[in-house]
Structures are given as C-alpha cells and as structure tokens.
Design an enzyme around this catalytic site. Sequence first.
Site, PDB file in Angstrom:
ATOM      1  N   TRP A   1     -19.239  17.018  10.506  1.00 54.03           N
ATOM      2  CA  TRP A   1     -18.281  16.600   9.492  1.00 54.03           C
ATOM      3  C   TRP A   1     -18.622  17.215   8.144  1.00 54.03           C
ATOM      4  O   TRP A   1     -19.793  17.245   7.750  1.00 54.03           O
ATOM      5  CB  TRP A   1     -18.299  15.077   9.351  1.00 54.03           C
ATOM      6  CG  TRP A   1     -17.600  14.374  10.470  1.00 54.03           C
ATOM      7  CD1 TRP A   1     -17.071  14.947  11.597  1.00 54.03           C
ATOM      8  CD2 TRP A   1     -17.361  12.972  10.581  1.00 54.03           C
ATOM      9  NE1 TRP A   1     -16.524  13.989  12.402  1.00 54.03           N
ATOM     10  CE2 TRP A   1     -16.686  12.768  11.809  1.00 54.03           C
ATOM     11  CE3 TRP A   1     -17.638  11.877   9.771  1.00 54.03           C
ATOM     12  CZ2 TRP A   1     -16.294  11.496  12.229  1.00 54.03           C
ATOM     13  CZ3 TRP A   1     -17.244  10.621  10.199  1.00 54.03           C
ATOM     14  CH2 TRP A   1     -16.572  10.433  11.409  1.00 54.03           C
TER      15      TRP A   1
ATOM     16  N   LYS B   1     -13.513  18.396  10.198  1.00 53.47           N
ATOM     17  CA  LYS B   1     -14.375  18.462  11.385  1.00 53.47           C
ATOM     18  C   LYS B   1     -14.588  19.915  11.743  1.00 53.47           C
ATOM     19  O   LYS B   1     -13.670  20.578  12.200  1.00 53.47           O
ATOM     20  CB  LYS B   1     -13.751  17.680  12.535  1.00 53.47           C
ATOM     21  CG  LYS B   1     -13.765  16.200  12.258  1.00 53.47           C
ATOM     22  CD  LYS B   1     -12.688  15.440  12.986  1.00 53.47           C
ATOM     23  CE  LYS B   1     -12.527  14.089  12.333  1.00 53.47           C
ATOM     24  NZ  LYS B   1     -11.254  13.882  11.660  1.00 53.47           N
TER      25      LYS B   1
ATOM     26  N   GLU C   1      -5.828  -3.724  -0.010  1.00 54.17           N
ATOM     27  CA  GLU C   1      -6.099  -4.787   0.964  1.00 54.17           C
ATOM     28  C   GLU C   1      -7.291  -5.649   0.566  1.00 54.17           C
ATOM     29  O   GLU C   1      -7.608  -6.631   1.221  1.00 54.17           O
ATOM     30  CB  GLU C   1      -6.371  -4.162   2.346  1.00 54.17           C
ATOM     31  CG  GLU C   1      -5.147  -3.565   3.029  1.00 54.17           C
ATOM     32  CD  GLU C   1      -4.888  -2.104   2.663  1.00 54.17           C
ATOM     33  OE1 GLU C   1      -5.390  -1.659   1.602  1.00 54.17           O
ATOM     34  OE2 GLU C   1      -4.183  -1.418   3.424  1.00 54.17           O
TER      35      GLU C   1
ATOM     36  N   THR D   1       0.870  -1.182   0.000  1.00 61.02           N
ATOM     37  CA  THR D   1       0.000   0.000   0.000  1.00 61.02           C
ATOM     38  C   THR D   1       0.903   1.226   0.000  1.00 61.02           C
ATOM     39  O   THR D   1       2.087   1.136   0.329  1.00 61.02           O
ATOM     40  CB  THR D   1      -0.895   0.062   1.246  1.00 61.02           C
ATOM     41  OG1 THR D   1      -0.044   0.193   2.379  1.00 61.02           O
ATOM     42  CG2 THR D   1      -1.743  -1.171   1.384  1.00 61.02           C
TER      43      THR D   1
HETATM   44  P1  ADP Z   1      -3.628   3.752  -1.099  1.00 66.78           P
HETATM   45  O1  ADP Z   1      -4.209   4.927  -1.867  1.00 66.78           O
HETATM   46  O2  ADP Z   1      -3.591   3.943   0.385  1.00 66.78           O
HETATM   47  O3  ADP Z   1      -2.443   3.113  -1.708  1.00 66.78           O
HETATM   48  P2  ADP Z   1      -5.378   2.070  -2.424  1.00 66.78           P
HETATM   49  O4  ADP Z   1      -4.731   2.424  -3.691  1.00 66.78           O
HETATM   50  O5  ADP Z   1      -5.614   0.679  -2.090  1.00 66.78           O
HETATM   51  O6  ADP Z   1      -4.641   2.623  -1.210  1.00 66.78           O
HETATM   52  O7  ADP Z   1      -6.664   2.936  -2.323  1.00 66.78           O
HETATM   53  C1  ADP Z   1      -7.704   2.638  -1.451  1.00 66.78           C
HETATM   54  C2  ADP Z   1      -8.449   3.869  -1.076  1.00 66.78           C
HETATM   55  O8  ADP Z   1      -8.747   4.667  -2.230  1.00 66.78           O
HETATM   56  C3  ADP Z   1      -9.792   3.578  -0.478  1.00 66.78           C
HETATM   57  O9  ADP Z   1      -9.686   3.239   0.873  1.00 66.78           O
HETATM   58  C4  ADP Z   1     -10.537   4.874  -0.725  1.00 66.78           C
HETATM   59  O10 ADP Z   1     -10.231   5.840   0.261  1.00 66.78           O
HETATM   60  C5  ADP Z   1      -9.979   5.335  -2.030  1.00 66.78           C
HETATM   61  N1  ADP Z   1     -10.907   4.980  -3.111  1.00 66.78           N
HETATM   62  C6  ADP Z   1     -10.822   3.953  -3.965  1.00 66.78           C
HETATM   63  N2  ADP Z   1     -11.841   3.974  -4.845  1.00 66.78           N
HETATM   64  C7  ADP Z   1     -12.594   5.051  -4.536  1.00 66.78           C
HETATM   65  C8  ADP Z   1     -13.806   5.629  -5.057  1.00 66.78           C
HETATM   66  N3  ADP Z   1     -14.423   5.127  -6.105  1.00 66.78           N
HETATM   67  N4  ADP Z   1     -14.280   6.722  -4.450  1.00 66.78           N
HETATM   68  C9  ADP Z   1     -13.667   7.265  -3.384  1.00 66.78           C
HETATM   69  N5  ADP Z   1     -12.535   6.783  -2.858  1.00 66.78           N
HETATM   70  C10 ADP Z   1     -12.011   5.693  -3.412  1.00 66.78           C
END
Ligand code: ADP
Length: 550
Positions: A449, A444, A331, A186
């Site tokens: 929120w 916040k 994940e 990640t």
């Molecule tokens: P990271 O960005 O931490 O590497 P990921 O690439 O796995 O992790 O992204 C996961 C996160 O991306 C989600 O927990 C969410 O916050 C955001 N995300 C993914 N798809 C969407 C979506 N369609 N709309 C809003 N947020 C999204």
Amino acid sequence: MLGQMQPQALLISSLITHAERHHASSEIVSRRVEGDIHRSSWAQISRRSRQVANAIDRLGLSRGERLATLAWNGYRHLELYFGVSGSGRVLHTLNPRLHPEQLAWIINHAQDQALCFDLTFLPLVQAVAAKCPTVRHWIALCDAERLPADSGIAALQSYEAWIGAHASDYHWPDLDENAAAGMCYTSGTTGNPKAALYSHRSTLLHAYAAALPDSLNLSARDSVLPVVPMFHVNAWGIPYSAAAVGCKLVFPGPALDGKSIYELLQSEQVSMAAGVPTVWQMLLNHMQAGGLKFSSLKRTVIGGSACPPAMIEAFSQRYGVAVLHAWGMTEMSPLGTVCALKNAQLALPPEQQSQVLLKQGRAVFGVDMKIVDPDGRDLPWDGQSCGDLLVRGPWVIASYFKDEGGDPLRRDADGRGWFATGDVATIDAEGYMQITDRSKDVIKSGGEWISSIDVENIAMAHPAVALAACIGIKHPKWDERPIIVVVKKPGAELGRDELLAFYQGKIAKWQIPDDALFVDAIPIGATGKMQKMKLRQQLQDYRLPQWVGQ
Ligand code: ADP
C-alpha cells in the site's frame, strides 16, 4: 441499587440557559450576508432562540419534525440551533455547496417541513422549491425590509418578522435525552447521501468532550472563530461547547477568503480558530503575500482532511500558532481524535515532536478505537501495523436515518458494535492514531500500500506547490501506480522532473509517483475537501508515460 443523584436529562436547551445565566454579556460577533458586522451576546441569542421556539410552535411543527437551514455561520443560525432543537424539533443543516438536484433529494429524504435560508441562497431555493413538497414554510434570514418582493417562493417571510411576532417567554420542554436533535447528511461519495441523526444526549456529551483541555481546550477566556461551516457537522460541535463554556464567538458569514478571515481574527482578538486545510491555505497565502502577523491567535484546529506538515510548520514556526490536528467524521458528531502532546512527547527533541504533531492524535474520552486486519482481527498499536479504523462511543452513530445502507456496525466477539470509518490507520504505543489513507484512496502497488497522503504531503512542502492530489492509475504489472497532480502557486515555476526529483530520499523509491501533472484546479467538494473520485474521472484517458500506446 441505583445511585441517588438527580436524573436530569442532558438537553440542548440547558446549554443556552446556562450561557445566558452565566455568560450573558459574552459577545457573539457576526459578519453578515448584508456586509456589516453585527454584535450580539449570549443573553440576546438566548432570548431570540426562545422567540424562535414560540414561532415554530405557531407553525405547528410536531416534535421530531425537521426544520432545515441553508445558512452561513452567523447569529441567526445560532439562534436556530437552540430554538429548533431546544423545542423538540430536529435541526437539519443543509450544505449549500451541493448541486440543486442533490439538495432537493436530501430535503425530500429528510421530509423537511420548514426551511430557513440566507438571502445568498435565494437562487438555490428558487431552483429546488418546486421539487420539495414537504416544505410548508420558507423563511429568509433577513429583516422585513430586505425581503425580496418577487421571489417566486410561496408565502416567503422574513426571519425578523417571523420571530418578532412572538414573545421571548418560553418554557423549554422536558424531552427524552435520547430524542433526535440534529441531522446531518454525509457527502455520499459512494451511493446516495445518508444522514446521521444526533440526539440531545450525544450532542451534550460531545460538547463536554470537545471543550476538554486536550481537545479544543475552550474556556470563557477564549474568542473562537469557527471557519468550519455550521452546515458541516455543526461546525464540529463548537456552537454547543461555546455555550457550555461561555466563550466569545466570531462568525465569518459568507466571507471565507484569506483577507476577510485575517481581518476578523485581528479585530475580534480571536484566540482559537477552526477549519479545513484548504481554508487555512488561503489565509497563509494572504499573510505571506502581505508580510502579516497575528496579534492574538494562539491555536488553530485543523481537520476534515489531513493537514500537510508544511502547514503545521508555517503556523507554528512562522506565526507562533499551535496547530491542533483533529480527526473525525459526520457519523461521529464529529470528534474522534485530537493531537495534543503528553509529557513524554514534550520531553522529545523538536523534530520528534513535529513527527507526533503530524498524526491525527489521541482518542477523546468517550471514543474508543481500534485497527483491524481484513479478517477483523485486532492489530497491534506499534505505529507500523496498518488496518481499518473502527470506533465506538455515545456520539458515534448506531444506524443511519431510515436505516439507509443497513447495519453500519461490525460486531466483535463480545457482540459490541463498532463503526467502520472507511479510514486506514496506524496507532502507536502512546495511542496516537495516524490516518494513512481513506480505504478508497489508498494506492495498491505490487501488493503493497502507498499512502496518498504521504505522497501529497511531500509535494505540499515544495515552495511552488499550492495544492497536490495523489491518485492511483491502473498499471498492468503493479496493479496501480501513484501519480501526483499539482496546482502551482501563482507565478511559480516548477517542472515535472524537478518535482519528481524532489521526492528522492524523502520516501521509498517504489513509492515515488510515476508522473507529475500540472493542472489549473483540483476539484474541491462541498466540505472543502479534494474530490479524488472526480479527479480520477477527469483523468480517465490519462496513461502512465511508459504505457502510452499499449
Ligand atoms: P465526508 O467527507 O464523507 O462527508 P466527513 O466530512 O464526515 O465525511 O469526513 C470524514 C472523513 O474525513 C474521515 O473519514 C477522514 O477520511 C477524513 N478526515 C477528517 N479529518 C481528517 C484528518 N485530520 N486527517 C485525515 N483525514 C481526515
């Protein structure tokens, strides 16, 4: 009493075997780093993935050892997907957009034994090689003639010479379906990066689910272009689902600009494409500037961050392309929800349908989800109650690689483990989930929120805005107040007051940003998402207008 069906393990090798047997001639088209367009097929991918497997056996990698890739979307990367995992090793897709220090940290943490890279990334490899003692084999994804003579990388070999020396006969091993098959870190916006370790079983179940009609709806009749990189959660699992259904695959290689993507969509008669909003914005800008239309594209999957309503509208109304808004995370392999309408929503007037399509969608079968309050109590599915989003399912992590970060699951009263996504969401009575924010981005204000996504979406609907980020700024009375940071479209005119006035009537008064800032660029991270943490750092000296000097 046990069932009496064949206890056949769910293995990644079965995907490529199936694709070769039943969809041999279905094409795999790649724009290469070399600049040309390369044409292959599932039969050739399968044959060469067996050569890969033989070649890895010869390197002496044991079962479960990691082979890393630093590569764009392309046919050689696809061969590695099947050859590495199919032979019992773990495919570790590295994100080349990371800083070399971070990359070296990840390679060492994963204890990668071999690394295959596109020549584009030679400078990156040169920067990290000396710091990565576990990597014993370096392989450049090119033919022998293109191998650089003085790379400084010990015993560097070309992929074509490497696999070319091996036979294409290979007996895929019978593995435990729970054996590790793939690994993805990640982005580690908080603390060090952590890895999800996928199994053959999780990957196959995800491949089935992703292909379903209300998911990505993939079939042998499709031509699919994953713009989402194969180094980003396995291109959302598309390579595996594509092998299962035998569709044509079109890989964009390193050329992700609007013009190059448009050319491929047209020339390869692509019916479905998938990517993050920032990439689609580049495509839409290109199309708008040139007055272009699509001749074959029917649907596009948009995920990774919230898809602005203006983008959904542009695709569907201007170009007749259906947007499938999807949500997931590393994940979760990554698919969690996809927004497809049910009959009840199809019967609604168009404006109400659009409201539903903005949501991140319904859970794909296999993923269960719920929202909870800060004490862990379930919240109702009323489309209003907003809480932490928890998920569980066979392609959701149970723990991180090397148990980094401890137990990531929260137990419910029945002892079942739920993974806390870090997202805040609502779920409506029909099961449509909507992300209101990431828990660390939510603003916040006065005990209430404010969804940064809502505030951004309004700015993005303004014709002069190319990109918008909403962040919270410390406030002595309200705790935090939102501001909107905007990149204007080239040549567009827009002032602070005009933008703030644009919010009137579109959102509650107290949710309207206190200020609008115009910047040349908003930091974008390795997976194409806005990096709000970096933006907050850049603006650390910024003060809200009414508090300047206090
Ligand atoms: P990271 O960005 O931490 O590497 P990921 O690439 O796995 O992790 O992204 C996961 C996160 O991306 C989600 O927990 C969410 O916050 C955001 N995300 C993914 N798809 C969407 C979506 N369609 N709309 C809003 N947020 C999204």
